[in-house]
Write an enzyme that holds these catalytic residues in place. Sequence first.
Site, PDB file in Angstrom:
ATOM      1  N   LYS A  34      40.604  43.414  15.055  1.00  0.00           N
ATOM      2  CA  LYS A  34      41.005  44.319  13.978  1.00  0.00           C
ATOM      3  C   LYS A  34      42.498  44.184  13.734  1.00  0.00           C
ATOM      4  CE  LYS A  34      41.676  48.990  14.213  1.00  0.00           C
ATOM      5  NZ  LYS A  34      42.784  49.444  13.343  1.00  0.00           N
ATOM      6  N   ASP A  61      41.632  46.249   8.332  1.00  0.00           N
ATOM      7  CA  ASP A  61      41.652  47.719   8.261  1.00  0.00           C
ATOM      8  C   ASP A  61      42.772  48.180   7.320  1.00  0.00           C
ATOM      9  OD1 ASP A  61      41.256  50.393   8.801  1.00  0.00           O
ATOM     10  OD2 ASP A  61      42.139  50.324  10.805  1.00  0.00           O
ATOM     11  N   LYS A  63      42.260  50.609   4.747  1.00  0.00           N
ATOM     12  CA  LYS A  63      42.034  51.997   4.298  1.00  0.00           C
ATOM     13  C   LYS A  63      42.432  52.185   2.833  1.00  0.00           C
ATOM     14  CE  LYS A  63      42.332  54.078   8.902  1.00  0.00           C
ATOM     15  NZ  LYS A  63      42.832  52.968   9.746  1.00  0.00           N
ATOM     16  N   ASP A  66      42.544  54.256  -4.137  1.00  0.00           N
ATOM     17  CA  ASP A  66      43.246  54.153  -5.420  1.00  0.00           C
ATOM     18  C   ASP A  66      42.186  54.299  -6.505  1.00  0.00           C
ATOM     19  OD1 ASP A  66      45.107  53.420  -7.504  1.00  0.00           O
ATOM     20  OD2 ASP A  66      46.247  52.287  -6.008  1.00  0.00           O
ATOM     21  N   ARG A 216      44.631  49.283  23.283  1.00  0.00           N
ATOM     22  CA  ARG A 216      45.472  49.174  24.476  1.00  0.00           C
ATOM     23  C   ARG A 216      44.748  48.939  25.798  1.00  0.00           C
ATOM     24  NH1 ARG A 216      48.615  54.315  22.461  1.00  0.00           N
ATOM     25  NH2 ARG A 216      46.543  54.519  21.537  1.00  0.00           N
TER      26      ARG A 216
HETATM   27  O1  C5P Z   1      44.938  51.343  21.560  1.00  0.00           O
HETATM   28  P1  C5P Z   1      43.763  52.118  21.066  1.00  0.00           P
HETATM   29  O2  C5P Z   1      42.461  51.765  21.744  1.00  0.00           O
HETATM   30  O3  C5P Z   1      44.005  53.602  21.063  1.00  0.00           O
HETATM   31  O4  C5P Z   1      43.631  51.633  19.544  1.00  0.00           O
HETATM   32  C1  C5P Z   1      42.684  52.174  18.684  1.00  0.00           C
HETATM   33  C2  C5P Z   1      42.793  51.595  17.307  1.00  0.00           C
HETATM   34  O5  C5P Z   1      41.971  52.389  16.454  1.00  0.00           O
HETATM   35  C3  C5P Z   1      44.172  51.620  16.684  1.00  0.00           C
HETATM   36  O6  C5P Z   1      44.256  50.520  15.763  1.00  0.00           O
HETATM   37  C4  C5P Z   1      44.187  52.934  15.954  1.00  0.00           C
HETATM   38  O7  C5P Z   1      45.068  52.952  14.874  1.00  0.00           O
HETATM   39  C5  C5P Z   1      42.760  53.024  15.488  1.00  0.00           C
HETATM   40  N1  C5P Z   1      42.275  54.383  15.227  1.00  0.00           N
HETATM   41  C6  C5P Z   1      42.249  55.373  16.199  1.00  0.00           C
HETATM   42  N2  C5P Z   1      41.745  56.613  15.917  1.00  0.00           N
HETATM   43  C7  C5P Z   1      41.295  56.868  14.711  1.00  0.00           C
HETATM   44  C8  C5P Z   1      41.302  55.890  13.735  1.00  0.00           C
HETATM   45  C9  C5P Z   1      41.802  54.646  14.028  1.00  0.00           C
HETATM   46  O8  C5P Z   1      42.655  55.163  17.322  1.00  0.00           O
HETATM   47  N3  C5P Z   1      40.795  58.052  14.482  1.00  0.00           N
END
Ligand code: C5P
Length: 237
Positions: A34, A61, A63, A66, A216
């Site tokens: 992603k 991604d 989002k 418009d 992460r």
């Molecule tokens: O590092 P982590 O596992 O928290 O990353 C999650 C990914 O999902 C990131 O790209 C974050 O922006 C995205 N995301 C999220 N929670 C949401 C929507 C998107 O963590 N509600």
Amino acid sequence: MPASNPVFVALDTTESETAAALAGRLAGLVGGFKLGLEYFVANGPAGLRAVSSLGMPLFVDLKLHDIPNTVAAAMRGVARLNAAITTIHASGGAAMIRAAADAARDEAARLGVAPPAVVAVTILTSLDQAAAEAVGFHGPVSDQVRRLAALAQDSGADGIVCSPLEADAVRAQCGPSFKLVIPGIRPAWSEAGDQKRFLTPAEARAKGADVLVIGRPITGAADPAEAARRINRELGL
Ligand code: C5P
């Protein structure tokens, strides 16, 4: 959409060399990658190709939100990038969702490629109850999520992004073929970080998640490939 490995690794960086290097270490161990708005603004289509050239599915991604004509034009561009999954905002309304879904399918058909799954964001999880009310979403956020999920489904979207804790309700409402894309995943052995409401990969899968967005716990691990393998074992893959 991937059938085999549901894990899409969130490569949350603006650096295309970093993204490509990490993707190179993880190719074949996960379902796809992603890349978000910050990466696209910094690197454009060429930056996406630097990762997709590894032959792995890409979740673009952006989002989008418009007027329908503008979103449709942007979505045709996303289809030309051969994205497997992409995002729009459900609150753009029925006509915008329909325009996005139609544009993705039409352009993919014209090119003879698979269309991206068009997945709608309902209420950003960064909005708490007060913030959601302030932009006009009255009533419990969970009700708004289900209402916007129904709007997205009725307007031709392939699925929604939702938090692990909403998965059950959306699955019950929208049926088995509506795609649930779920971030906020934390294996038991990883740091929670800023995710407050999370499930393990296996728990999210058991709730019917089609795509697990994991950042992460994999990208921040000392050995990202080993972290991905460990998650695969927990998923029985
Ligand atoms: O590092 P982590 O596992 O928290 O990353 C999650 C990914 O999902 C990131 O790209 C974050 O922006 C995205 N995301 C999220 N929670 C949401 C929507 C998107 O963590 N509600």
